[in-house]
Design an enzyme around this catalytic site. Structure first.
Site, PDB file in Angstrom:
ATOM      1  N   LYS A   1       8.396  -7.400  -0.778  1.00 38.45           N
ATOM      2  CA  LYS A   1       7.911  -5.577  -1.497  1.00 38.45           C
ATOM      3  C   LYS A   1       9.320  -5.885  -2.787  1.00 38.45           C
ATOM      4  O   LYS A   1      10.059  -6.128  -1.392  1.00 38.45           O
ATOM      5  CB  LYS A   1       7.502  -5.157  -1.026  1.00 38.45           C
ATOM      6  CG  LYS A   1       6.405  -4.374  -0.660  1.00 38.45           C
ATOM      7  CD  LYS A   1       5.818  -3.550   0.410  1.00 38.45           C
ATOM      8  CE  LYS A   1       5.078  -3.236   0.804  1.00 38.45           C
ATOM      9  NZ  LYS A   1       4.287  -1.481   1.726  1.00 38.45           N
TER      10      LYS A   1
ATOM     11  N   ASP B   1       6.106   0.786   7.546  1.00 39.19           N
ATOM     12  CA  ASP B   1       7.341   0.449   7.013  1.00 39.19           C
ATOM     13  C   ASP B   1       7.708   1.053   6.039  1.00 39.19           C
ATOM     14  O   ASP B   1       8.848   1.693   5.191  1.00 39.19           O
ATOM     15  CB  ASP B   1       7.164  -0.729   6.202  1.00 39.19           C
ATOM     16  CG  ASP B   1       5.918  -0.912   4.850  1.00 39.19           C
ATOM     17  OD1 ASP B   1       5.485   0.399   4.947  1.00 39.19           O
ATOM     18  OD2 ASP B   1       6.669  -1.437   3.623  1.00 39.19           O
TER      19      ASP B   1
ATOM     20  N   ASP C   1       3.920   5.232   8.670  1.00 40.66           N
ATOM     21  CA  ASP C   1       2.869   3.192   8.839  1.00 40.66           C
ATOM     22  C   ASP C   1       3.959   2.608   9.453  1.00 40.66           C
ATOM     23  O   ASP C   1       5.652   3.683   9.189  1.00 40.66           O
ATOM     24  CB  ASP C   1       2.701   2.874   7.213  1.00 40.66           C
ATOM     25  CG  ASP C   1       3.466   2.446   6.579  1.00 40.66           C
ATOM     26  OD1 ASP C   1       4.567   3.403   6.755  1.00 40.66           O
ATOM     27  OD2 ASP C   1       2.577   2.080   5.633  1.00 40.66           O
TER      28      ASP C   1
ATOM     29  N   ARG D   1       1.753 -11.785   1.075  1.00 41.15           N
ATOM     30  CA  ARG D   1       1.794 -11.003   2.152  1.00 41.15           C
ATOM     31  C   ARG D   1       0.651 -12.212   2.918  1.00 41.15           C
ATOM     32  O   ARG D   1       0.222 -12.614   2.144  1.00 41.15           O
ATOM     33  CB  ARG D   1       0.644  -9.488   2.301  1.00 41.15           C
ATOM     34  CG  ARG D   1       0.926  -9.385   3.456  1.00 41.15           C
ATOM     35  CD  ARG D   1       0.146  -7.291   2.878  1.00 41.15           C
ATOM     36  NE  ARG D   1       0.550  -6.813   1.644  1.00 41.15           N
ATOM     37  CZ  ARG D   1      -0.362  -5.793   2.244  1.00 41.15           C
ATOM     38  NH1 ARG D   1      -1.835  -5.837   2.558  1.00 41.15           N
ATOM     39  NH2 ARG D   1      -0.153  -5.143   0.920  1.00 41.15           N
TER      40      ARG D   1
ATOM     41  N   ASP E   1       6.348   3.867   4.596  1.00 38.35           N
ATOM     42  CA  ASP E   1       6.056   4.304   2.528  1.00 38.35           C
ATOM     43  C   ASP E   1       4.846   5.233   2.675  1.00 38.35           C
ATOM     44  O   ASP E   1       4.972   5.400   1.736  1.00 38.35           O
ATOM     45  CB  ASP E   1       6.142   3.352   1.545  1.00 38.35           C
ATOM     46  CG  ASP E   1       4.886   1.708   2.291  1.00 38.35           C
ATOM     47  OD1 ASP E   1       4.615   2.176   2.790  1.00 38.35           O
ATOM     48  OD2 ASP E   1       5.148   0.700   1.218  1.00 38.35           O
ATOM     49  N   ARG E   2       3.918   5.032   3.735  1.00 40.04           N
ATOM     50  CA  ARG E   2       2.818   6.210   3.768  1.00 40.04           C
ATOM     51  C   ARG E   2       3.357   7.307   5.244  1.00 40.04           C
ATOM     52  O   ARG E   2       3.672   6.903   6.047  1.00 40.04           O
ATOM     53  CB  ARG E   2       1.344   5.350   4.234  1.00 40.04           C
ATOM     54  CG  ARG E   2       1.541   4.301   3.139  1.00 40.04           C
ATOM     55  CD  ARG E   2       0.187   3.580   3.782  1.00 40.04           C
ATOM     56  NE  ARG E   2      -0.360   2.051   3.773  1.00 40.04           N
ATOM     57  CZ  ARG E   2      -1.727   1.994   3.244  1.00 40.04           C
ATOM     58  NH1 ARG E   2      -2.882   3.030   3.838  1.00 40.04           N
ATOM     59  NH2 ARG E   2      -2.148   1.169   2.092  1.00 40.04           N
TER      60      ARG E   2
ATOM     61  N   SER F   1       3.668  -4.281   6.497  1.00 38.49           N
ATOM     62  CA  SER F   1       3.149  -3.152   5.604  1.00 38.49           C
ATOM     63  C   SER F   1       3.275  -2.095   7.175  1.00 38.49           C
ATOM     64  O   SER F   1       3.084  -2.630   7.974  1.00 38.49           O
ATOM     65  CB  SER F   1       2.610  -2.960   4.162  1.00 38.49           C
ATOM     66  OG  SER F   1       2.790  -1.412   4.009  1.00 38.49           O
ATOM     67  N   HIS F   2       1.044  -1.660   6.398  1.00 40.61           N
ATOM     68  CA  HIS F   2       0.078  -0.767   7.712  1.00 40.61           C
ATOM     69  C   HIS F   2       0.059  -2.079   8.365  1.00 40.61           C
ATOM     70  O   HIS F   2      -2.007  -1.589   8.854  1.00 40.61           O
ATOM     71  CB  HIS F   2       0.154   0.321   6.855  1.00 40.61           C
ATOM     72  CG  HIS F   2      -1.310  -0.621   5.571  1.00 40.61           C
ATOM     73  ND1 HIS F   2      -0.412  -0.503   4.301  1.00 40.61           N
ATOM     74  CD2 HIS F   2      -2.817  -1.330   5.488  1.00 40.61           C
ATOM     75  CE1 HIS F   2      -2.345  -1.593   3.463  1.00 40.61           C
ATOM     76  NE2 HIS F   2      -2.809  -0.825   4.719  1.00 40.61           N
TER      77      HIS F   2
ATOM     78  N   HIS G   1       1.280   7.192  -0.217  1.00 42.91           N
ATOM     79  CA  HIS G   1       2.062   7.194  -0.831  1.00 42.91           C
ATOM     80  C   HIS G   1       2.292   7.808  -1.759  1.00 42.91           C
ATOM     81  O   HIS G   1       1.689   8.623  -2.434  1.00 42.91           O
ATOM     82  CB  HIS G   1       1.892   5.765  -2.135  1.00 42.91           C
ATOM     83  CG  HIS G   1       1.635   4.085  -1.338  1.00 42.91           C
ATOM     84  ND1 HIS G   1       3.009   3.603  -0.453  1.00 42.91           N
ATOM     85  CD2 HIS G   1       0.854   3.545  -0.671  1.00 42.91           C
ATOM     86  CE1 HIS G   1       2.453   2.758   0.158  1.00 42.91           C
ATOM     87  NE2 HIS G   1       1.093   3.210   0.419  1.00 42.91           N
TER      88      HIS G   1
END
Length: 467
Positions: free
Chosen positions: A114, A243, A241, A16, A245-246, A104-105, A328
């Site tokens: 990822k 992407d 979030d 990242r 996943d949260r 991501s976030h 998550h």
């Protein structure tokens, strides 16, 4: 040919960085070459590739695919969508690995990768090894005629169908905030098939994130969802979030249902059906969660923070459910008939099902939770070379004092007032602290203990560090 990554981009769980500064298309091409080389040496040759809605994702995807195919891997592009959709593709298509391009976030100028390697998380030493392979240029290049192929596969409808398979969750009035992240189109398709009334906001994908930052673990980012739930008089609200996943949640009164509280709601129907099942949570979770799992007849396991670490622990313990304070939530066989990864869209469906099964409103469920006074996750900058050493020093002092310490991930200290935690982040040059007590006075005493330990190592709690 060789390639060196900016060392700050090779994180514990992913790669990242800031696009144009610490991450760019040459990095993406090198990731493709290295991942393809490692996969082919392990007997694989087919990779699923997905991307989020960030402005930089298409160009990074093109470079990644070029790198993968140049070293002989075939690529199945599934297009834009949430990270769990890529995990689903890797679990169900005839592929040997998967890569999601996502920040991501993080803020819009970040992006990253990822990875899944032969159905297992690719993290830690795997990522460092990929970096070394690139630095040495140890790539298995192939002749132009033997380059890998690229095919496009639209998996979105199959993924939404899988989220809803066997749905038995009752009918509610729910607000959904996709935060202009990559999960928006999936959420629109999902709510169209769910019973009840559903109100969505910010489901159009926009890599500029014009409405609010897409991280539902920070309460300020839930303001629009709270307004929607209040205006429409909804039962509860769900947020996602960047992407997907949260997950974040609020009840009908706008009170936040934190990550560990979501897990406690999910655990109830699970443990009714599977008494004695293992439920994993990270070290930042409330003691109230571990007590609740035990009270429901489950086996609570405290584990290290980090989605790759939790997934690995789930396989080892055969836990069907796990979660982190960060939102998550992970689901696996046998109860969920799922694949062992974190999926906020699946978590949303399972949370609706759990509220229905429990037979109380979300407001009542929240009311029934023990009143604990706790801090948010506090993060403060510390020199990278010092962060793990400080934790070692703290542990040494605590054990010399005979304190009640859990060393699972940093130092989690139990006292008569409650508990406090100090751990080093695996992904940034920060220390993370959290404390929880039954009273404000108790919390003040716990915070004084954290400050005393930091002072003994020549540090103080500085300004909050960014995620």
């Amino acid at each position: 040919m060789t390639h060196r990554f900016d060392p700050t981009s090779l994180r514990e769980y992913d790669i990242r960085g800031i696009v144009g500064q610490t991450l760019g298309t040459e990095d993406a091409r090198a990731i493709g070459r290295s991942f393809a080389t490692l996969l082919r040496r392990a007997g694989g040759h087919r990779v699923a590739v997905g991307r989020d809605g960030r402005l930089s994702s298409p160009e990074l995807e093109a470079a990644l695919v070029e790198g993968l195919t140049s070293c002989g891997c075939d690529v199945v592009r599934i297009g834009m969508g949430p990270t769990p959709m890529l995990y689903y593709a890797e679990a169900t298509l005839e592929v040997d690995g998967g890569i999601q391009i996502t920040g991501s976030h993080n803020p819009g100028n970040y992006n990253g990768f990822k990875m899944v390697f032969q159905h297992r998380p690719f993290f830690g030493e795997d990522i460092q090894g990929l970096g070394r392979l690139s630095a040495e240029g140890d790539w298995d290049a192939v002749e132009a005629g033997d380059a890998g192929t690229v095919t496009d596969y639209d998996i979105e409808d199959a993924y939404v169908g899988r989220l809803l398979a066997g749905y038995a969750g009752g009918s509610f009035r729910i607000g959904w905030d996709a935060g202009n992240g990559a999960a928006g189109p999936v959420i629109e398709k999902l709510v169209a098939q769910l019973p009840g009334e559903h109100f969505t906001i910010f489901t159009d994908v926009d890599g500029n994130f014009p409405n609010h930052h897409p991280d539902p673990t920070e309460e300020k980012n839930l303001a629009d969802l709270k307004a929607l739930v209040a205006e429409k008089g909804l039962d509860f609200g769900l947020a996602f979030d960047g992407d997907g996943d949260r997950i974040g949640a609020i009840d009908g009164q706008g009170r936040v249902i934190w990550g560990d509280q979501i897990l406690s709601v999910l655990a109830e129907p699970l443990l009714k059906a599977e008494p004695g099942a293992t439920v994993i949570a990270d070290v930042k979770a409330s003691q109230a969660l571990y007590d609740r799992i035990a009270e429901l007849g489950g086996k609570p396991v405290m584990w290290k923070t980090g989605h790759s670490l939790i997934k690995t622990k789930m396989k080892e313990t055969h836990a069907p459910l796990a979660g982190e304070m960060s939102g998550h939530i992970f689901f696996a066989q046998p109860f969920y008939d799922y694949y062992g990864y974190d999926d906020a869209q699946f978590a949303a469906v399972q949370l609706i099902r759990a509220v229905h099964t429990i037979g109380k409103s979300m407001n009542q469920i929240k009311d029934d939770m023990p009143a604990m006074i706790n801090t948010p996750e506090m993060r403060f900058q510390v020199d990278e070379s010092r962060k793990f050493a400080v934790i070692d020093e703290v542990l040494e002092r605590l054990e010399a004092e005979g304190a009640d310490v859990d060393r699972t991930d940093g130092a989690r200290v139990n006292t008569a007032d409650g508990w406090w935690l100090l751990r080093a982040s695996n992904t940034q040059d920060v220390l993370v602290a959290r404390a929880e007590a039954k009273s404000q006075e108790g919390l003040d005493r716990l915070m004084a203990m954290i400050d005393a330990q930091l002072a003994a190592s020549g540090l103080q709690r500085g300004p909050q560090a960014a995620h």
